[in-house]
Write a protein that holds these residues in place. Structure first.
Motif, PDB file in Angstrom:
ATOM      1  N   ALA A   1       0.876  -1.186   0.000  1.00  0.00           N
ATOM      2  CA  ALA A   1       0.000   0.000   0.000  1.00  0.00           C
ATOM      3  C   ALA A   1       0.905   1.226   0.000  1.00  0.00           C
ATOM      4  O   ALA A   1       2.100   1.120   0.294  1.00  0.00           O
ATOM      5  CB  ALA A   1      -0.866   0.021   1.260  1.00  0.00           C
ATOM      6  N   CYS A   2       0.339   2.368  -0.373  1.00  0.00           N
ATOM      7  CA  CYS A   2       1.114   3.598  -0.211  1.00  0.00           C
ATOM      8  C   CYS A   2       0.243   4.632   0.507  1.00  0.00           C
ATOM      9  O   CYS A   2      -0.986   4.607   0.397  1.00  0.00           O
ATOM     10  CB  CYS A   2       1.614   4.136  -1.543  1.00  0.00           C
ATOM     11  N   VAL A   3       0.914   5.475   1.291  1.00  0.00           N
ATOM     12  CA  VAL A   3       0.209   6.559   1.975  1.00  0.00           C
ATOM     13  C   VAL A   3       0.777   7.872   1.446  1.00  0.00           C
ATOM     14  O   VAL A   3       1.995   8.095   1.504  1.00  0.00           O
ATOM     15  CB  VAL A   3       0.407   6.502   3.514  1.00  0.00           C
ATOM     16  N   ILE A   4      -0.092   8.723   0.920  1.00  0.00           N
ATOM     17  CA  ILE A   4       0.374  10.041   0.475  1.00  0.00           C
ATOM     18  C   ILE A   4       0.323  10.970   1.678  1.00  0.00           C
ATOM     19  O   ILE A   4      -0.744  11.274   2.201  1.00  0.00           O
ATOM     20  CB  ILE A   4      -0.480  10.559  -0.688  1.00  0.00           C
ATOM     21  N   GLN A   5       1.501  11.390   2.133  1.00  0.00           N
ATOM     22  CA  GLN A   5       1.587  12.184   3.360  1.00  0.00           C
ATOM     23  C   GLN A   5       1.697  13.674   3.069  1.00  0.00           C
ATOM     24  O   GLN A   5       1.294  14.487   3.878  1.00  0.00           O
ATOM     25  CB  GLN A   5       2.773  11.679   4.198  1.00  0.00           C
ATOM     26  N   ALA A   6       2.305  14.041   1.920  1.00  0.00           N
ATOM     27  CA  ALA A   6       2.431  15.473   1.573  1.00  0.00           C
ATOM     28  C   ALA A   6       1.967  15.673   0.135  1.00  0.00           C
ATOM     29  O   ALA A   6       2.195  14.818  -0.722  1.00  0.00           O
ATOM     30  CB  ALA A   6       3.875  15.948   1.736  1.00  0.00           C
ATOM     31  N   ASP A   7       1.321  16.804  -0.113  1.00  0.00           N
ATOM     32  CA  ASP A   7       0.664  17.017  -1.416  1.00  0.00           C
ATOM     33  C   ASP A   7       1.607  17.593  -2.469  1.00  0.00           C
ATOM     34  O   ASP A   7       1.378  18.690  -2.977  1.00  0.00           O
ATOM     35  CB  ASP A   7      -0.587  17.890  -1.248  1.00  0.00           C
TER      36      ASP A   7
END
Ligand SMILES: NC(=O)c1ccc[n+]([C@@H]2O[C@H](COP(=O)([O-])OP(=O)(O)OC[C@H]3O[C@@H](n4cnc5c(N)ncnc54)[C@H](O)[C@@H]3O)[C@@H](O)[C@H]2O)c1
Length: 440
Positions: free
Chosen positions: A384-390
């Motif tokens: 899975a991946c988590v997008i932490q900064a836009d």
């Protein structure tokens, strides 16, 4: 006019460039020799491209210089802006040691220098710091009195990292807090070419305006997160709810975006510091406590989404994309990536982290995790991946990258991606506070 800026960080350099662009001769003083060499070569010590472009021009035409010689720089200047850092201590109070040192140095420099000059505190300090702590240091060290031989002002900074130049040149408001009328008039005159509403106050009011503003911004984010967390549990799309809520002019649309919480050099530390000040005053500050608690717990929302997908997280490989506190900057102070990654590691997850610009700074915070050199590298074989900064470049992630993942599962912690496009590219989309809602 000659202006001296003490502390060549974000605020100091944005202030220096702004006054340089207004035609003043600016000297930026710092204790970090490498920083001084960078500035002298027209380079910023942080990532802020438009500000760097203007800095380079000003250095080239001699309007802005860098110096380690505080004595000479103060003696030659009519205004001295104090812009050194005031970070959090573990108690939540701010650490004003650097500011006190800078004040002592400025005071010593003024002892042997003639003429009236105005000292301007731009660093964020809790109400009463300037008149009870800094003023005596300035007077004792210089042997001069504030109000007669020296002017003293508090001039809080409201810039946002990522738009530092624009925010400095076109501020939403200018706050001129002053010890006395002469100081206030001098600083207001210096700012007069900038068209913005100006609030002239006393020192403590100006200090409080900064904390009150940042507490409100933090409150809006924690409010949006709490509403979004509730929406998710009710099977409601928080995006629609908050869009409609934000249309009310009494509320406003900005800072109503749910996600993994706020970080950066200001909001977390300012909320903590005001809460500590309230405690000293025996006032409970329930709202500040709640803002902070919601923010502290918000990264766990990503963990709970992961658990709803995988049940047991042990042994999974999870890519964390974006390590700075927000996209477009390389500042990792109080970034939510730290609590997020710490929680993942505690669940025995293998973390692979990536950021387009902030990676070298983040490695200093978490040296032992695995780092990837590209988005693709981070996603390869990830569960899975988590997008932490836009970061804007993450918007380009599509089928080619998702297909490298062992399980194409995307947890969007910043509402950056379009859920429909992600799903059309073959990945499962979950937004923090949005997406596959858990209906009761
Ligand atoms: N970064 C922001 O977006 C922002 C926005 C508004 C207000 N503020 C406030 O402004 C202040 C400065 O923040 P920043 O982010 O620019 O800090 P920073 O850490 O980027 O820069 C501070 C600079 O001061 C220098 N310094 C420290 N002690 C010194 C001394 N004795 N003499 C000379 N230089 C010294 C450091 O070497 C460093 O270069 C803080 O109080 C912060 O809360 C920051």
């Amino acid at each position: 006019m000659r202006i001296c800026v003490i502390g060549a960080g974000y605020v100091g350099l944005a202030t220096g460039v702004m006054f340089g662009k207004l035609g003043h001769e600016v000297v930026c003083v710092d204790i970090d020799g490498r920083r001084l060499r960078d500035i002298s070569a027209g380079r910023l010590p942080f990532y802020e491209p438009p500000l760097e472009k203007e800095l380079r021009k000003l250095v080239k035409n001699g309007m802005l210089s860098a110096s380690g010689d505080i004595k000479k720089s103060v003696a030659r200047s009519k205004f001295v802006f104090l812009c050194v850092q005031t970070p959090s201590l573990s108690s939540g109070k701010i650490d004003i040691r650097a500011l006190k040192t800078a004040c002592r140095d400025v005071a010593r420099a003024m002892a042997g220098a003639d003429g009236y000059r105005v000292i301007v505190v731009k660093s964020t300090v809790v109400p009463s710091t300037t008149d009870t702590v800094l003023k005596p240091i300035l007077e004792d060290g210089s042997g001069k009195s504030i109000g007669r031989e020296i002017g003293l002002c508090v001039n809080p900074e409201f810039l946002q990292e990522g738009s530092a130049l624009k925010d400095s040149m076109e501020p939403s408001r200018i706050v001129v807090g002053a010890h006395d009328k002469r100081s206030s008039d001098a600083l207001a005159r210096l700012y007069s070419p900038i068209k913005s509403s100006t609030f002239r106050t006393d020192l403590r009011t100006a200090e409080m305006i900064k904390y009150a503003a940042n507490s409100f911004l933090a409150a809006k984010i924690s409010y949006a997160n709490e509403m979004a967390n509730l929406c998710l549990r009710l099977g409601i799309d928080s995006e629609q709810v908050l869009a409609a809520v934000g249309e009310d002019p009494r509320i406003g649309k900005l800072f109503l975006k749910p996600g993994l919480g706020f970080g950066g050099s200001c909001l977390p530390k300012d909320v903590r510091a005001l809460k500590q000040k309230a405690r000293e005053l025996d006032y409970p500050a329930h709202l500040l406590t709640a803002i902070q608690r919601i923010n502290d717990e918000q990264p766990d929302e990503a963990i709970s989404i992961l658990k709803s997908v995988f049940k047991d997280l042990k042994g999974l490989r999870i890519a964390v994309l974006g390590l700075s506190f927000k996209g477009g900057v390389d500042d990792v102070r109080d970034t939510r990536a730290v609590p997020l990654i710490t929680s993942l590691l505690a669940k025995n997850v293998e973390v692979v982290a990536y950021d387009p610009i902030a990676m070298s700074r983040f490695i200093e915070l978490m040296p032992t995790i695995r780092y990837a050199s590209t988005v693709e590298d981070a996603l390869t074989q990830a569960d899975a991946c988590v997008i932490q900064a836009d970061w804007p470049e993450f918007r380009e992630i599509g089928r080619a990258q998702f297909s490298k993942m062992r399980n194409p599962v995307v947890i969007d912690g910043r509402r950056l991606l379009d859920p429909g496009e992600v799903e059309a590219s073959g990945a499962k989309y979950f937004g923090v506070g949005y997406g596959r809602a858990r209906r009761e």
